[in-house]
Design a protein around this motif. Structure first.
Motif, PDB file in Angstrom:
ATOM      1  N   THR A 192      -1.243  -5.169   0.096  1.00 53.32           N
ATOM      2  CA  THR A 192      -1.658  -5.449   1.469  1.00 53.32           C
ATOM      3  C   THR A 192      -1.529  -4.211   2.336  1.00 53.32           C
ATOM      4  OG1 THR A 192      -1.003  -7.771   1.331  1.00 53.32           O
ATOM      5  CG2 THR A 192      -1.207  -6.845   3.527  1.00 53.32           C
ATOM      6  N   ASP A 193      -0.393  -3.501   2.213  1.00 52.64           N
ATOM      7  CA  ASP A 193      -0.085  -2.446   3.175  1.00 52.64           C
ATOM      8  C   ASP A 193       0.742  -1.345   2.514  1.00 52.64           C
ATOM      9  OD1 ASP A 193       0.424  -0.922   5.390  1.00 52.64           O
ATOM     10  OD2 ASP A 193       1.644  -2.416   6.427  1.00 52.64           O
ATOM     11  N   LEU A 194       0.118  -0.208   2.276  1.00 48.70           N
ATOM     12  CA  LEU A 194       0.827   0.925   1.673  1.00 48.70           C
ATOM     13  C   LEU A 194       1.897   1.492   2.593  1.00 48.70           C
ATOM     14  CD1 LEU A 194      -1.890   3.036  -0.176  1.00 48.70           C
ATOM     15  CD2 LEU A 194       0.192   2.102  -1.166  1.00 48.70           C
ATOM     16  N   ALA A 195       1.787   1.232   3.906  1.00 50.49           N
ATOM     17  CA  ALA A 195       2.773   1.756   4.847  1.00 50.49           C
ATOM     18  C   ALA A 195       4.080   0.978   4.802  1.00 50.49           C
ATOM     19  CB  ALA A 195       2.209   1.732   6.265  1.00 50.49           C
ATOM     20  N   ASN A 196       4.070  -0.192   4.190  1.00 54.23           N
ATOM     21  CA  ASN A 196       5.279  -1.011   4.112  1.00 54.23           C
ATOM     22  C   ASN A 196       6.077  -0.605   2.876  1.00 54.23           C
ATOM     23  OD1 ASN A 196       7.221  -3.053   3.782  1.00 54.23           O
ATOM     24  ND2 ASN A 196       5.891  -4.581   4.734  1.00 54.23           N
ATOM     25  N   PRO A 197       7.289  -0.076   3.046  1.00 55.31           N
ATOM     26  CA  PRO A 197       8.047   0.403   1.883  1.00 55.31           C
ATOM     27  C   PRO A 197       8.394  -0.700   0.894  1.00 55.31           C
ATOM     28  CG  PRO A 197       9.403   0.447   3.872  1.00 55.31           C
ATOM     29  CD  PRO A 197       7.999   0.183   4.312  1.00 55.31           C
ATOM     30  N   TYR A 198       8.405  -1.954   1.332  1.00 54.73           N
ATOM     31  CA  TYR A 198       8.631  -3.059   0.395  1.00 54.73           C
ATOM     32  C   TYR A 198       7.573  -3.028  -0.700  1.00 54.73           C
ATOM     33  CZ  TYR A 198       7.833  -7.769  -1.418  1.00 54.73           C
ATOM     34  OH  TYR A 198       7.585  -8.834  -2.246  1.00 54.73           O
ATOM     35  N   GLY A 251      -5.442  -2.886   0.489  1.00 55.98           N
ATOM     36  CA  GLY A 251      -6.195  -3.836   1.296  1.00 55.98           C
ATOM     37  C   GLY A 251      -6.191  -3.551   2.776  1.00 55.98           C
ATOM     38  N   ARG A 252      -5.348  -2.602   3.227  1.00 56.01           N
ATOM     39  CA  ARG A 252      -5.296  -2.175   4.631  1.00 56.01           C
ATOM     40  C   ARG A 252      -5.085  -3.344   5.594  1.00 56.01           C
ATOM     41  NH1 ARG A 252      -9.890   1.298   3.174  1.00 56.01           N
ATOM     42  NH2 ARG A 252     -11.236   0.053   4.508  1.00 56.01           N
ATOM     43  N   ARG A 253      -4.274  -4.303   5.177  1.00 59.32           N
ATOM     44  CA  ARG A 253      -3.922  -5.445   6.028  1.00 59.32           C
ATOM     45  C   ARG A 253      -5.159  -6.205   6.521  1.00 59.32           C
ATOM     46  NH1 ARG A 253       1.200  -5.800   7.629  1.00 59.32           N
ATOM     47  NH2 ARG A 253       0.610  -7.011   9.472  1.00 59.32           N
ATOM     48  N   ASP A 254      -6.171  -6.275   5.672  1.00 64.43           N
ATOM     49  CA  ASP A 254      -7.418  -6.934   6.034  1.00 64.43           C
ATOM     50  C   ASP A 254      -7.855  -7.846   4.887  1.00 64.43           C
ATOM     51  OD1 ASP A 254     -10.640  -6.782   5.817  1.00 64.43           O
ATOM     52  OD2 ASP A 254     -10.041  -6.723   7.922  1.00 64.43           O
ATOM     53  N   ALA A 255      -8.031  -9.134   5.173  1.00 65.84           N
ATOM     54  CA  ALA A 255      -8.332 -10.101   4.119  1.00 65.84           C
ATOM     55  C   ALA A 255      -9.648  -9.788   3.412  1.00 65.84           C
ATOM     56  CB  ALA A 255      -8.371 -11.512   4.711  1.00 65.84           C
ATOM     57  N   LYS A 256     -10.663  -9.358   4.161  1.00 68.63           N
ATOM     58  CA  LYS A 256     -11.954  -9.038   3.539  1.00 68.63           C
ATOM     59  C   LYS A 256     -11.828  -7.811   2.646  1.00 68.63           C
ATOM     60  CE  LYS A 256     -14.963 -11.090   7.063  1.00 68.63           C
ATOM     61  NZ  LYS A 256     -16.040 -10.833   8.055  1.00 68.63           N
ATOM     62  N   GLN A 289     -11.452  -5.170  -2.696  1.00 70.82           N
ATOM     63  CA  GLN A 289     -10.674  -4.356  -3.626  1.00 70.82           C
ATOM     64  C   GLN A 289     -10.332  -5.119  -4.902  1.00 70.82           C
ATOM     65  OE1 GLN A 289     -10.935  -1.342  -3.060  1.00 70.82           O
ATOM     66  NE2 GLN A 289      -9.314  -0.505  -1.783  1.00 70.82           N
ATOM     67  N   LEU A 290     -10.067  -6.411  -4.764  1.00 76.61           N
ATOM     68  CA  LEU A 290      -9.794  -7.225  -5.942  1.00 76.61           C
ATOM     69  C   LEU A 290     -11.006  -7.248  -6.856  1.00 76.61           C
ATOM     70  CD1 LEU A 290      -8.075  -9.211  -7.587  1.00 76.61           C
ATOM     71  CD2 LEU A 290      -8.872 -11.041  -6.069  1.00 76.61           C
ATOM     72  N   ASP A 291     -12.186  -7.423  -6.279  1.00 75.98           N
ATOM     73  CA  ASP A 291     -13.416  -7.433  -7.077  1.00 75.98           C
ATOM     74  C   ASP A 291     -13.650  -6.082  -7.738  1.00 75.98           C
ATOM     75  OD1 ASP A 291     -15.882  -8.965  -7.819  1.00 75.98           O
ATOM     76  OD2 ASP A 291     -16.858  -7.312  -6.763  1.00 75.98           O
ATOM     77  N   THR A 292     -13.295  -4.999  -7.038  1.00 75.06           N
ATOM     78  CA  THR A 292     -13.449  -3.656  -7.614  1.00 75.06           C
ATOM     79  C   THR A 292     -12.547  -3.472  -8.825  1.00 75.06           C
ATOM     80  OG1 THR A 292     -14.041  -2.691  -5.473  1.00 75.06           O
ATOM     81  CG2 THR A 292     -13.197  -1.192  -7.159  1.00 75.06           C
ATOM     82  N   LEU A 293     -11.288  -3.900  -8.709  1.00 75.53           N
ATOM     83  CA  LEU A 293     -10.358  -3.777  -9.832  1.00 75.53           C
ATOM     84  C   LEU A 293     -10.849  -4.563 -11.043  1.00 75.53           C
ATOM     85  CD1 LEU A 293      -6.905  -4.052  -8.021  1.00 75.53           C
ATOM     86  CD2 LEU A 293      -7.838  -2.024  -9.141  1.00 75.53           C
ATOM     87  N   SER A 343       0.162 -11.991  -0.161  1.00 70.41           N
ATOM     88  CA  SER A 343      -0.113 -13.421  -0.005  1.00 70.41           C
ATOM     89  C   SER A 343      -1.358 -13.637   0.836  1.00 70.41           C
ATOM     90  CB  SER A 343       1.083 -14.122   0.652  1.00 70.41           C
ATOM     91  OG  SER A 343       1.308 -13.606   1.956  1.00 70.41           O
ATOM     92  N   TRP A 344      -2.070 -12.554   1.144  1.00 72.88           N
ATOM     93  CA  TRP A 344      -3.231 -12.627   2.029  1.00 72.88           C
ATOM     94  C   TRP A 344      -4.545 -12.836   1.291  1.00 72.88           C
ATOM     95  CZ3 TRP A 344      -3.190  -8.932   6.807  1.00 72.88           C
ATOM     96  CH2 TRP A 344      -1.920  -8.952   7.401  1.00 72.88           C
ATOM     97  N   VAL A 345      -4.534 -12.740  -0.033  1.00 68.81           N
ATOM     98  CA  VAL A 345      -5.791 -12.760  -0.774  1.00 68.81           C
ATOM     99  C   VAL A 345      -6.402 -14.158  -0.713  1.00 68.81           C
ATOM    100  CG1 VAL A 345      -6.927 -12.272  -2.961  1.00 68.81           C
ATOM    101  CG2 VAL A 345      -4.878 -10.993  -2.306  1.00 68.81           C
ATOM    102  N   ASP A 346      -7.685 -14.196  -0.438  1.00 70.46           N
ATOM    103  CA  ASP A 346      -8.413 -15.451  -0.309  1.00 70.46           C
ATOM    104  C   ASP A 346      -8.341 -16.267  -1.596  1.00 70.46           C
ATOM    105  OD1 ASP A 346     -10.519 -17.118   1.165  1.00 70.46           O
ATOM    106  OD2 ASP A 346     -11.545 -16.624  -0.704  1.00 70.46           O
TER     107      ASP A 346
END
Length: 333
Positions: free
Chosen positions: A74-80, A104-109, A114-118, A131-134
């Motif tokens: 979700t967020d690379l800036a979050n050290p968790y 994902g840059r904290r964006d659901a879309k 990105q999931l489809d790309t992987l 937990s944000w993935v549609d």
């Protein structure tokens, strides 16, 4: 005028320079038996001379696997998140897998894209540290490759395993710690209404009520707006704060500084995640430790079990612990 890059060498080029067949080059570079040491050395030298590197994606199309795991954050800036990834990389490397990261840059879309790309890169499985993935995106992905979610999605998806921390238990640990220090006016501060944060809020409220006290909860839409909701609480006599994560807790330290409240002499602050910077801020942050590397390692184990043929859903919950540092202390009289 800049020179155009030369053509990338292929396995046919290696075979030509080494004076052997394409199939023998393939056997040698995979480390398979049936190739003499002298021939293997000649092929290796030819590959080095040409700068040849095998194409993992093309090999994956032939062999049905790429030995790569996709990791969606979700967020690379979050050290968790980065701490969890360290556990994933370690566990994957132990069994010969590499890791591809997508942000994902904290964006659901963006997470869905990105999931489809992987999945389109033919990875052997995807771990979503989010937990944000549609729900529909997870359902589509799991039909094509094993998927594990680290965290608490809004709803479980049939065919998708999950591994999470016991959020309510962690919040209860924080309340117990503060009660033992003599605090009786304890507030919970959150910058999220996601399932994990809500689980922590419910754990806090239950523990406070069991102690015969009244819960005080503040939920801000953004971490930059946190002072607006927290300042009135601090002026009303609250002596301890529990944050939904370490980032919010650090914002609380900043808020306390602005209000002239020394930590922990006048205000105790507890974070959640025990991320890497909890020990770097001043005062060092007391925090609930999610076993972040173990979350990552467990996700890899579940993913490989799925790839091995397991069809039943597994939802594992790991227990947190409290790490006491300098941001909490006895209630001032």
């Amino acid at each position: 005028m800049p020179q155009a890059p030369s053509r990338r060498p292929t396995i046919l080029d290696v075979a030509r320079v080494a004076g052997v067949s394409k199939s023998l080059v393939s056997l040698a570079l995979r480390g398979d038996a049936g190739v003499s040491e002298s021939t293997r050395a000649r092929i290796s030298a030819a590959a080095d001379q040409l700068g040849y590197r095998s194409n993992a994606l093309a090999r994956g199309l032939v062999q049905g696997r790429t030995m790569l795991l996709g990791v969606l954050l979700t967020d690379l800036a979050n050290p968790y998140h980065t701490d969890v990834v360290a556990g994933i990389e370690e566990a994957a490397g132990e069994v010969g897998f590499g890791v591809l990261l997508a942000h994902g840059r904290r964006d659901a879309k963006q997470l869905t894209t990105q999931l489809d790309t992987l999945v389109g890169l033919n990875v052997d499985g995807v771990i979503a540290v989010s937990s944000w993935v549609d729900r529909a995106a997870l359902q589509d992905a799991m039909r094509r490759t094993p998927v594990v979610v680290i965290g608490r999605p809004e709803d479980t998806v049939e065919g998708v395993d999950t591994v999470a921390n016991d959020d309510a238990a962690g919040a209860a640990l924080a309340v117990t710690h503060l009660l033992e220090l003599g605090h009786r006016e304890i507030a919970f501060v959150s910058t999220s209404r996601r399932p994990a944060a809500e689980g922590r809020r419910r754990g806090y409220e239950l523990a406070v009520r069991r102690a015969g006290m009244t819960p005080h909860t503040v939920v801000a839409e953004d971490i930059d707006d946190i002072t607006v909701g927290v300042a009135p609480l601090l002026r009303s006599g609250v002596t301890a704060l529990i944050a939904n994560n370490d980032l919010t807790a650090v914002a609380m330290l900043d808020c306390a500084h602005d209000l002239g409240l020394p930590v922990p002499e006048r205000l105790s602050v507890v974070g959640y995640d025990n991320s890497t910077f909890a020990a770097l801020v001043r005062p060092r942050l007391t925090s609930i430790d999610q076993p972040r590397p173990e979350l990552g390692r467990t996700a890899v184990r579940l993913l490989l079990q799925r790839a091995g043929g397991r069809t039943t859903d597994h939802h594992e919950v790991l227990q947190p612990s409290l790490v006491a540092r300098n941001s909490t202390g006895p209630r001032s009289l």
